[in-house]
Design an enzyme around this catalytic site. Structure first.
Site, PDB file in Angstrom:
ATOM      1  N   HIS A 163      -2.355   7.828   6.772  1.00 25.92           N
ATOM      2  CA  HIS A 163      -1.596   8.620   6.118  1.00 25.92           C
ATOM      3  C   HIS A 163      -2.193   9.752   5.648  1.00 25.92           C
ATOM      4  CE1 HIS A 163       2.271   6.697   6.105  1.00 25.92           C
ATOM      5  NE2 HIS A 163       1.811   5.454   5.524  1.00 25.92           N
ATOM      6  N   CYS A 212       5.956   0.193   7.238  1.00 26.55           N
ATOM      7  CA  CYS A 212       5.620   1.349   6.400  1.00 26.55           C
ATOM      8  C   CYS A 212       6.687   1.536   5.596  1.00 26.55           C
ATOM      9  CB  CYS A 212       5.176   2.466   7.311  1.00 26.55           C
ATOM     10  SG  CYS A 212       4.804   4.123   6.553  1.00 26.55           S
ATOM     11  N   LEU A 213       6.518   2.042   4.222  1.00 24.03           N
ATOM     12  CA  LEU A 213       7.538   2.313   3.393  1.00 24.03           C
ATOM     13  C   LEU A 213       8.395   3.672   3.814  1.00 24.03           C
ATOM     14  CD1 LEU A 213       5.964   1.480  -0.087  1.00 24.03           C
ATOM     15  CD2 LEU A 213       7.639   0.090   1.258  1.00 24.03           C
ATOM     16  N   GLN A 266       3.033   9.931   0.729  1.00 21.98           N
ATOM     17  CA  GLN A 266       4.704   9.290   0.801  1.00 21.98           C
ATOM     18  C   GLN A 266       5.441   9.531  -0.328  1.00 21.98           C
ATOM     19  OE1 GLN A 266       2.246   5.314   1.926  1.00 21.98           O
ATOM     20  NE2 GLN A 266       4.320   5.268   3.053  1.00 21.98           N
ATOM     21  N   GLY A 323       0.933  -1.240   0.037  1.00 17.48           N
ATOM     22  CA  GLY A 323       0.243   0.143   0.129  1.00 17.48           C
ATOM     23  C   GLY A 323       0.906   1.349  -0.036  1.00 17.48           C
ATOM     24  N   HIS A 378      -4.695   1.845   7.486  1.00 14.45           N
ATOM     25  CA  HIS A 378      -2.924   2.353   7.520  1.00 14.45           C
ATOM     26  C   HIS A 378      -2.708   3.342   6.647  1.00 14.45           C
ATOM     27  CE1 HIS A 378       1.405   1.376   7.837  1.00 14.45           C
ATOM     28  NE2 HIS A 378       1.155   2.151   6.757  1.00 14.45           N
ATOM     29  N   GLU A 379      -3.427   3.097   5.298  1.00 15.41           N
ATOM     30  CA  GLU A 379      -2.855   4.338   4.344  1.00 15.41           C
ATOM     31  C   GLU A 379      -4.051   5.344   4.696  1.00 15.41           C
ATOM     32  OE1 GLU A 379      -0.620   3.700   2.778  1.00 15.41           O
ATOM     33  OE2 GLU A 379      -0.404   1.787   2.937  1.00 15.41           O
TER      34      GLU A 379
HETATM   35 ZN    ZN Z   1       2.510   3.560   5.756  1.00 16.82          ZN
END
Ligand code: ZN
Length: 176
Positions: free
Chosen positions: A140, A94-95, A51, A46, A136-137
């Protein structure tokens, strides 16, 4: 195909609240495709627009298992309209916080409304990994990170570590 640089903790950009998308057009679809390329390259399941430095309410997700065909999904202006009282726990990463994982408890199922890649209104009832990933997304988009859901002690440790790493890293973006 275009892979964009990822915004990494403790970059304050990650704390911005993203703005609703007003028009689903070719440039937005290009951003969605670039986000998918960036997510697959990482690799991740995701990615939110913030991000890659774009404060827009859009995210991409693919929770297909290894060996299964790719299943890319674009969610524009996603909104959680219903969530279960029942919770489930997943180990999340998380990226934007590379190589750190922690267990997070969230509602086990959610109902989410959104616009798809063509700008068409859609609704999904998500469970399992998709439910966790969507939450989660969507976090963000509101400037919230998964480490906000763990203990303050653990969170402070992670933030300290990434602050130190950032100091040792040359700046990744030109500011002008
Ligand atoms: Zn993340």
């Amino acid at each position: 195909m275009s892979i964009k640089p990822l915004v990494i903790l403790p970059d304050p950009v990650l704390r911005l609240v993203s703005k609703p998308v007003e028009r689903v057009d070719a440039s937005l679809r290009k951003l969605a495709d670039d986000m998918l390329d960036t997510m697959y390259d990482a690799p991740g399941i995701g990615l939110a627009a913030i991000q890659v430095g774009e404060p827009l309410r859009m995210l991409v997700i693919d929770v297909a298992k290894e060996g299964e065909p790719k299943a890319p999904h674009v969610f524009i202006n996603p909104e959680i309209v219903e969530q279960s009282g029942e919770a489930s726990i997943y180990e999340e990463g998380c990226l934007s916080i590379p190589d750190y994982y922690a267990e997070v408890e969230r509602p086990a199922t959610v109902r989410v409304t959104y616009l798809d890649r063509e700008g068409k209104p859609q609704e999904v009832a998500a469970a399992g990994l998709l439910a966790t990933c969507l939450q989660h997304e969507i976090d963000h988009l509101n400037g919230v990170l998964f480490i906000d859901h763990i203990s303050k002690l653990k969170r402070d440790m992670v933030v300290r570590k990434f602050r130190k790493l950032a100091k040792d890293r040359p700046p990744s973006r030109m500011v002008g």
